[in-house]
Design a protein around this motif. Structure first.
Motif, PDB file in Angstrom:
ATOM      1  N   ASN A   1      33.043  -6.149  15.665  1.00  0.00           N
ATOM      2  CA  ASN A   1      32.961  -4.693  15.564  1.00  0.00           C
ATOM      3  C   ASN A   1      32.423  -4.332  14.180  1.00  0.00           C
ATOM      4  O   ASN A   1      33.120  -3.733  13.357  1.00  0.00           O
ATOM      5  N   PRO A   2      31.184  -4.712  13.899  1.00  0.00           N
ATOM      6  CA  PRO A   2      30.640  -4.537  12.546  1.00  0.00           C
ATOM      7  C   PRO A   2      30.412  -3.064  12.177  1.00  0.00           C
ATOM      8  O   PRO A   2      30.003  -2.259  13.016  1.00  0.00           O
ATOM      9  N   ASP A   3      30.726  -2.746  10.928  1.00  0.00           N
ATOM     10  CA  ASP A   3      30.527  -1.400  10.396  1.00  0.00           C
ATOM     11  C   ASP A   3      29.289  -1.446   9.494  1.00  0.00           C
ATOM     12  O   ASP A   3      29.386  -1.651   8.287  1.00  0.00           O
ATOM     13  N   PHE A   4      28.121  -1.263  10.100  1.00  0.00           N
ATOM     14  CA  PHE A   4      26.871  -1.385   9.345  1.00  0.00           C
ATOM     15  C   PHE A   4      26.668  -0.233   8.372  1.00  0.00           C
ATOM     16  O   PHE A   4      25.923  -0.363   7.395  1.00  0.00           O
ATOM     17  N   GLU A   5      27.344   0.868   8.632  1.00  0.00           N
ATOM     18  CA  GLU A   5      27.194   2.017   7.720  1.00  0.00           C
ATOM     19  C   GLU A   5      27.779   1.691   6.347  1.00  0.00           C
ATOM     20  O   GLU A   5      27.175   1.982   5.311  1.00  0.00           O
ATOM     21  N   ASN A   6      28.989   1.099   6.340  1.00  0.00           N
ATOM     22  CA  ASN A   6      29.632   0.765   5.070  1.00  0.00           C
ATOM     23  C   ASN A   6      29.234  -0.617   4.556  1.00  0.00           C
ATOM     24  O   ASN A   6      29.343  -0.887   3.356  1.00  0.00           O
ATOM     25  N   TYR A   7      28.804  -1.488   5.490  1.00  0.00           N
ATOM     26  CA  TYR A   7      28.462  -2.866   5.104  1.00  0.00           C
ATOM     27  C   TYR A   7      27.086  -3.221   5.659  1.00  0.00           C
ATOM     28  O   TYR A   7      26.940  -4.073   6.548  1.00  0.00           O
ATOM     29  N   PRO A   8      26.046  -2.574   5.168  1.00  0.00           N
ATOM     30  CA  PRO A   8      24.698  -2.718   5.771  1.00  0.00           C
ATOM     31  C   PRO A   8      24.121  -4.130   5.681  1.00  0.00           C
ATOM     32  O   PRO A   8      23.382  -4.555   6.563  1.00  0.00           O
ATOM     33  N   ASN A   9      24.454  -4.878   4.633  1.00  0.00           N
ATOM     34  CA  ASN A   9      23.864  -6.213   4.474  1.00  0.00           C
ATOM     35  C   ASN A   9      24.369  -7.217   5.501  1.00  0.00           C
ATOM     36  O   ASN A   9      23.809  -8.314   5.619  1.00  0.00           O
ATOM     37  N   PHE A  10      25.413  -6.856   6.245  1.00  0.00           N
ATOM     38  CA  PHE A  10      25.921  -7.776   7.257  1.00  0.00           C
ATOM     39  C   PHE A  10      24.871  -8.030   8.340  1.00  0.00           C
ATOM     40  O   PHE A  10      24.894  -9.068   9.001  1.00  0.00           O
ATOM     41  N   GLN A  11      23.924  -7.093   8.473  1.00  0.00           N
ATOM     42  CA  GLN A  11      22.860  -7.272   9.458  1.00  0.00           C
ATOM     43  C   GLN A  11      21.970  -8.466   9.104  1.00  0.00           C
ATOM     44  O   GLN A  11      21.270  -9.013   9.970  1.00  0.00           O
ATOM     45  N   LYS A  12      21.991  -8.891   7.855  1.00  0.00           N
ATOM     46  CA  LYS A  12      21.177 -10.023   7.412  1.00  0.00           C
ATOM     47  C   LYS A  12      21.853 -11.362   7.693  1.00  0.00           C
ATOM     48  O   LYS A  12      21.207 -12.421   7.598  1.00  0.00           O
TER      49      LYS A  12
END
Length: 423
Positions: free
Chosen positions: A374-385
């Protein structure tokens, strides 16, 4: 009961540990108790009578009060700051007090009493010894004393107590399990019974995570530990630490000491609103009888050090469906071996450490703020990498997790795993 304990004790060693390891503020009180007990057993070496004299019961009751006062004082010290900062002599003293209290409690047992009362008293003694194992420290002159006492008493309990807890069997519905890779995740290396050379050259040396199949099929535990009657007989009366709550990063998480049989009954063989997890516990040091049911994998003989004779740290992970270990890393090599049940593991390379956003506090610096499902890309955008890997552990599998590799573990069914950590 007290006689069973006294036969295990080497009184001269106990006396040396008392005088050399106890804090000065408690030493005088405990020495008086030691001398009374030692003298009592010298005069009653053959057999402790079922009925004690009034004078015997008087000093036993008084000494129990003294031991309880000493335990209360030690408890204050154990909870006065960080565990690592507790002076070790107070932990030694907790072990000593546990031995004394157990003997004294044994002397209060009248074998002519009601059977249920006697059984309850034996449980109380075993619980005190386990507290000594969990909160105390192995005594220098008698490092295995508490585990030997607990094993003997548990066996005695099993012999006299013919009733059972009516535990349900551990049910695993493997037909309903999903074992497919989720979108966005890659598979890891799978090998069947790799040779020592293959493991070293292709997995250990390059530090590649790998699922190894068929390597522990000969372990007795694969069948024995699914049997609740067996677990109840070997460990039912023992006290163990469990985690209560969804995961250790959440506010609802807590730790609790419970009897192993209660843990089985309330959290493993039937559903409970709160998840209970016997996690990262050195169960096999506490209950050595279980060590006979598995073996240290030969792969643990490889080391990253030039010279290393250290044995691996062995931990138990036992819980129901729904247990979660949040995304974290360990500093050592890890072989996670699945005894029964099923788990899903998600992994990320150390190269992605910045992308999984570790907590900044010292206590949780090896834990990520990311939930990979359940990734929170708004607060942790670099997780997409980050590049995620996924695998499923089934009974008889082992997973090699290299040092610093991030991993998130979910129990898909009731599950028992053993981890071997080494350098």
């Amino acid at each position: 009961m007290a006689h069973i304990i006294s036969k295990i004790i080497r009184w001269n060693h106990l006396h040396e540990d008392l005088n050399e390891q106890s804090p000065d503020e408690l030493k005088l009180h405990l020495n008086k108790i030691f001398l009374r007990l030692n003298k009592f057993y010298e005069n009653n070496a053959e057999e402790i009578p079922a009925k004690k004299s009034k004078s015997t019961l008087e000093w036993v009751d008084n000494d129990l009060l003294t031991v309880e006062a000493c335990l209360d004082r030690i408890w204050e010290m154990l909870n006065s700051g960080y565990w690592k900062d507790v002076p070790v002599n107070y932990r030694y003293c907790y072990s000593l007090c546990s031995v004394f209290k157990s003997i004294l409690l044994g002397l209060t047992i009248n074998t002519e009493n009601d059977h249920a009362l006697t059984v309850g008293q034996i449980k109380e003694i075993i619980q005190q010894i386990d507290k000594g194992i969990l909160l105390g420290a192995p005594l220098p002159k008698s490092p295995n004393l508490l585990t030997q006492i607990a094993s003997e008493l548990n066996q005695h309990y099993s012999d006299i107590c013919k009733t059972n807890e009516n535990l349900h069997e551990i049910k695993i519905d493997k037909e309903s399990l999903c074992t497919t890779l989720f979108t966005g995740f890659s598979s890891i290396v799978h090998l069947t019974k790799p040779s020592m050379e293959t493991f070293y050259c292709d997995i250990f040396r390059p530090k590649v995570p790998a699922l190894l199949e068929g390597c522990i099929s000969y372990w007795p535990s694969l069948e024995l530990w699914k049997d609740t009657d067996y677990l109840q007989r070997v460990a039912g009366t023992r006290t163990v630490p469990i985690e209560i709550g969804s995961r250790y990063t959440e506010d609802d998480w807590a730790q609790k000491l419970v009897m192993f049989s209660d843990f089985l009954k309330n959290h493993v063989t039937q559903k409970n609103d709160k998840v209970g997890y016997l996690a990262q516990h050195q169960l096999f040091d506490q209950i050595p009888e279980l060590k006979n049911d598995f073996f240290v994998p030969d792969y643990c003989s490889f080391s990253d050090k030039e010279e290393s004779d250290d044995s691996p740290d062995i931990n138990a992970w036992f819980g129901p469906q729904g247990t979660v270990s949040p995304l974290h890393y360990d500093p050592k090599n890890n072989l996670l071996c699945q005894v029964f049940g099923y788990k899903r593991i998600v992994l990320y390379s150390p190269d992605d450490s910045k992308n999984v956003y570790p907590y900044e506090t010292r206590l949780l610096c090896n834990t990520a703020r990311i939930d990979p499902y359940n990734p929170d890309f708004e607060n942790y955008p670099n997780f997409q990498k980050a590049t995620g890997y996924m695998c499923y552990l089934k009974p008889g599998d082992m997973l090699f997790i290299p040092p610093k590799w991030w991993h998130h573990v979910t129990g898909l069914s009731p599950s028992f795993s053993i981890s071997f950590w080494w350098e």
